[in-house]
Design a protein around this motif. Structure first.
Motif, PDB file in Angstrom:
ATOM      1  N   VAL A 303      17.381   8.232 -18.368  1.00 32.00           N
ATOM      2  CA  VAL A 303      16.934   9.195 -17.357  1.00 32.00           C
ATOM      3  C   VAL A 303      16.435   8.408 -16.156  1.00 32.00           C
ATOM      4  N   ASP A 304      16.223   9.090 -15.031  1.00 33.03           N
ATOM      5  CA  ASP A 304      15.708   8.363 -13.879  1.00 33.03           C
ATOM      6  C   ASP A 304      14.198   8.148 -14.012  1.00 33.03           C
ATOM      7  N   GLY A 305      13.654   7.349 -13.109  1.00 37.00           N
ATOM      8  CA  GLY A 305      12.252   6.970 -13.201  1.00 37.00           C
ATOM      9  C   GLY A 305      11.287   8.128 -13.119  1.00 37.00           C
ATOM     10  N   MET A 306      11.561   9.106 -12.266  1.00 36.03           N
ATOM     11  CA  MET A 306      10.663  10.241 -12.124  1.00 36.03           C
ATOM     12  C   MET A 306      10.613  11.058 -13.419  1.00 36.03           C
ATOM     13  N   GLU A 307      11.763  11.264 -14.032  1.00 43.14           N
ATOM     14  CA  GLU A 307      11.788  12.004 -15.293  1.00 43.14           C
ATOM     15  C   GLU A 307      11.082  11.221 -16.398  1.00 43.14           C
ATOM     16  N   ALA A 308      11.247   9.899 -16.378  1.00 38.19           N
ATOM     17  CA  ALA A 308      10.576   9.068 -17.373  1.00 38.19           C
ATOM     18  C   ALA A 308       9.059   9.147 -17.226  1.00 38.19           C
ATOM     19  N   GLU A 309       8.584   9.077 -15.999  1.00 38.52           N
ATOM     20  CA  GLU A 309       7.136   9.174 -15.776  1.00 38.52           C
ATOM     21  C   GLU A 309       6.610  10.535 -16.202  1.00 38.52           C
ATOM     22  N   ALA A 310       7.356  11.590 -15.939  1.00 41.02           N
ATOM     23  CA  ALA A 310       6.941  12.931 -16.359  1.00 41.02           C
ATOM     24  C   ALA A 310       6.856  13.018 -17.879  1.00 41.02           C
ATOM     25  N   HIS A 311       7.813  12.395 -18.562  1.00 38.46           N
ATOM     26  CA  HIS A 311       7.782  12.395 -20.025  1.00 38.46           C
ATOM     27  C   HIS A 311       6.537  11.679 -20.549  1.00 38.46           C
ATOM     28  N   LEU A 312       6.181  10.557 -19.943  1.00 37.68           N
ATOM     29  CA  LEU A 312       4.994   9.820 -20.372  1.00 37.68           C
ATOM     30  C   LEU A 312       3.728  10.652 -20.191  1.00 37.68           C
ATOM     31  N   ALA A 313       3.633  11.350 -19.072  1.00 32.78           N
ATOM     32  CA  ALA A 313       2.459  12.187 -18.813  1.00 32.78           C
ATOM     33  C   ALA A 313       2.360  13.334 -19.808  1.00 32.78           C
ATOM     34  N   GLU A 314       3.489  13.971 -20.095  1.00 33.27           N
ATOM     35  CA  GLU A 314       3.500  15.079 -21.054  1.00 33.27           C
ATOM     36  C   GLU A 314       3.149  14.597 -22.456  1.00 33.27           C
ATOM     37  N   ALA A 315       3.656  13.425 -22.837  1.00 34.07           N
ATOM     38  CA  ALA A 315       3.376  12.891 -24.161  1.00 34.07           C
ATOM     39  C   ALA A 315       1.898  12.547 -24.315  1.00 34.07           C
ATOM     40  N   THR A 316       1.295  12.018 -23.268  1.00 35.84           N
ATOM     41  CA  THR A 316      -0.131  11.691 -23.316  1.00 35.84           C
ATOM     42  C   THR A 316      -0.953  12.938 -23.596  1.00 35.84           C
ATOM     43  N   GLU A 317      -0.653  14.020 -22.898  1.00 33.46           N
ATOM     44  CA  GLU A 317      -1.377  15.277 -23.110  1.00 33.46           C
ATOM     45  C   GLU A 317      -1.140  15.813 -24.521  1.00 33.46           C
ATOM     46  N   GLN A 318       0.102  15.737 -24.973  1.00 37.25           N
ATOM     47  CA  GLN A 318       0.454  16.253 -26.296  1.00 37.25           C
ATOM     48  C   GLN A 318      -0.286  15.499 -27.393  1.00 37.25           C
ATOM     49  N   TYR A 319      -0.259  14.168 -27.347  1.00 40.70           N
ATOM     50  CA  TYR A 319      -0.884  13.373 -28.397  1.00 40.70           C
ATOM     51  C   TYR A 319      -2.404  13.511 -28.368  1.00 40.70           C
ATOM     52  N   SER A 320      -2.970  13.585 -27.179  1.00 39.98           N
ATOM     53  CA  SER A 320      -4.415  13.756 -27.054  1.00 39.98           C
ATOM     54  C   SER A 320      -4.857  15.078 -27.678  1.00 39.98           C
ATOM     55  N   ALA A 321      -4.136  16.147 -27.349  1.00 36.80           N
ATOM     56  CA  ALA A 321      -4.467  17.458 -27.901  1.00 36.80           C
ATOM     57  C   ALA A 321      -4.286  17.484 -29.417  1.00 36.80           C
ATOM     58  N   LEU A 322      -3.268  16.797 -29.901  1.00 35.98           N
ATOM     59  CA  LEU A 322      -2.996  16.777 -31.333  1.00 35.98           C
ATOM     60  C   LEU A 322      -4.099  16.058 -32.097  1.00 35.98           C
ATOM     61  N   LEU A 323      -4.543  14.930 -31.591  1.00 35.63           N
ATOM     62  CA  LEU A 323      -5.636  14.214 -32.253  1.00 35.63           C
ATOM     63  C   LEU A 323      -6.911  15.041 -32.241  1.00 35.63           C
ATOM     64  N   GLU A 324      -7.166  15.716 -31.134  1.00 33.60           N
ATOM     65  CA  GLU A 324      -8.383  16.524 -31.034  1.00 33.60           C
ATOM     66  C   GLU A 324      -8.337  17.720 -31.977  1.00 33.60           C
ATOM     67  N   SER A 325      -7.213  18.413 -32.023  1.00 35.41           N
ATOM     68  CA  SER A 325      -7.111  19.613 -32.856  1.00 35.41           C
ATOM     69  C   SER A 325      -7.075  19.295 -34.345  1.00 35.41           C
ATOM     70  N   SER A 326      -6.578  18.114 -34.699  1.00 32.71           N
ATOM     71  CA  SER A 326      -6.477  17.747 -36.114  1.00 32.71           C
ATOM     72  C   SER A 326      -7.711  17.021 -36.629  1.00 32.71           C
ATOM     73  N   ASN A 327      -8.610  16.655 -35.694  1.00 35.63           N
ATOM     74  CA  ASN A 327      -9.826  15.916 -36.056  1.00 35.63           C
ATOM     75  C   ASN A 327      -9.519  14.586 -36.745  1.00 35.63           C
ATOM     76  N   VAL A 328      -8.386  13.990 -36.399  1.00 26.94           N
ATOM     77  CA  VAL A 328      -8.008  12.705 -36.955  1.00 26.94           C
ATOM     78  C   VAL A 328      -8.516  11.607 -36.038  1.00 26.94           C
ATOM     79  N   GLU A 329      -9.157  10.592 -36.618  1.00 21.03           N
ATOM     80  CA  GLU A 329      -9.625   9.452 -35.844  1.00 21.03           C
ATOM     81  C   GLU A 329      -8.836   8.211 -36.270  1.00 21.03           C
TER      82      GLU A 329
END
Length: 334
Positions: A303-329
């Motif tokens: 993919v191009d760079g802009m799409e790649a950066e968007a994917h990284l930002a979305e993944a950061t939010e997804q993983y952060s929310a997942l760790l918080e909701s699952s209470n996994v440390e």
């Protein structure tokens, strides 16, 4: 922020330029150093910020070899491991932004590592410019072939599990840590600096399990030395179709992958990035590189760079929310 060139946009912009050599010789605009127009005039250093033998090292060497002909210069690959790639990328940023040093980078450093590593001088994606994207790789959880755990259910019923990871803040750590945490398993993660040493630890029976890429585990799976138990992607792997996903095993949120791409410092001149981008895009299209991906169980991420950066930002939010909701440390580092 500067963004790399999508292939079609770049080709359209230089439609009158017949070759990479001609592109490199064109007049430099915008006050850039005249040397930029001649890029490259010598070998380019390709930094791999991981240990030799791991998935990142393997794909870097393959694409570097394929890019040498279109680039017109050699690409010297060197390994500078540490901190899930941060050590090497910090060295990259400390050098000249002239295109003569480039580096592999991985999704997990930007989307997972900040969730578990306290680093006030962390490398962020805006410090860099994505030259080209390379691969999308899933993670498989494996045990030793002599392990008493024949299925994922067996492993999750164990009184305690020591599992190797490819390092703190990696997809390896997140995938296994989430699985054991959500399942309520008493588990301890043992970080290694890359996939190769983590798999070696499992082969030596120093740990009970490891989550790693197929490039790092499939040879041992095929040799009967490791037993795959689950796959951490949304769908089964085309290379391990008999292995169920974590979703199928009752863990719908445990979906983690790794993406690999090539970067330079953000202020690298446009003309230089353009030459590098075209060379690596031609390398990705080569039959030799395509065969490498197939032989090493890797899927393309192009993919191009802009799409790649968007994917990284979305993944950061997804993983952060997942760790918080699952209470996994997860095990952390600072």
């Amino acid at each position: 922020m500067q963004h790399p060139f999508p292939r079609r946009g770049l080709l359209a912009g230089i439609a009158a330029v017949p070759s990479l050599a001609a592109l490199a010789a064109c007049e430099v605009q915008g006050g850039s150093d005249a040397a930029d127009a001649e890029f490259p005039t010598r070998a380019v250093d390709f930094m791999v910020p991981f240990d030799a033998g791991g998935s990142g090292d393997l794909v870097s060497r393959a694409v570097a070899k394929a890019a040498e002909e279109p680039l017109g210069e050699s690409l010297a690959v060197t390994n500078k491991p540490g901190a899930n790639g941060a050590v090497g990328l910090k060295e990259l940023l400390a050098g000249k932004a002239d295109g003569y040093t480039i580096s592999l980078a991985v999704k997990s450093l930007f989307a997972i590592t900040p969730l578990v590593v306290d680093d006030p001088e962390a490398v962020v994606i805006t410090d860099l410019r994505i030259v080209t994207t390379l691969t999308n790789e899933g993670y498989v959880l494996v045990v030793h072939a002599d392990s008493p755990y024949n299925t994922l259910a067996d492993l999750l019923a164990a009184p305690h599990v020591n599992y190797a990871t490819t390092g703190v803040g990696t997809g390896s750590q997140l995938s296994a840590g989430l699985l054991f945490g959500v399942a309520g398993v008493d588990a301890t993660d043992v970080p290694y600096d890359g996939g190769a040493p983590a798999v070696t630890a499992l082969l030596g029976k120093e740990v009970d399990a490891v989550s790693a890429s197929l490039a790092e585990t499939m040879p041992q799976i095929e040799a009967g030395e490791l037993r795959p138990l689950t796959w951490f992607s949304e769908e089964r792997s085309i290379f391990l179709n008999e292995v169920p996903t974590a979703i199928e095993s009752g863990f719908p949120d445990v979906v983690v992958d790794q993406r690999r791409f090539i970067v330079v410092p953000a202020d690298t001149p446009d003309e230089v990035v353009g030459v590098l981008t075209l060379a690596f895009e031609e390398a990705r299209d080569s039959g030799e590189y395509g065969q490498f991906l197939q032989d090493n169980f890797m899927e393309r991420w192009e993919v191009d760079g802009m799409e790649a950066e968007a994917h990284l930002a979305e993944a950061t939010e997804q993983y952060s929310a997942l760790l918080e909701s699952s209470n996994v440390e997860l095990g952390t580092a600072s």
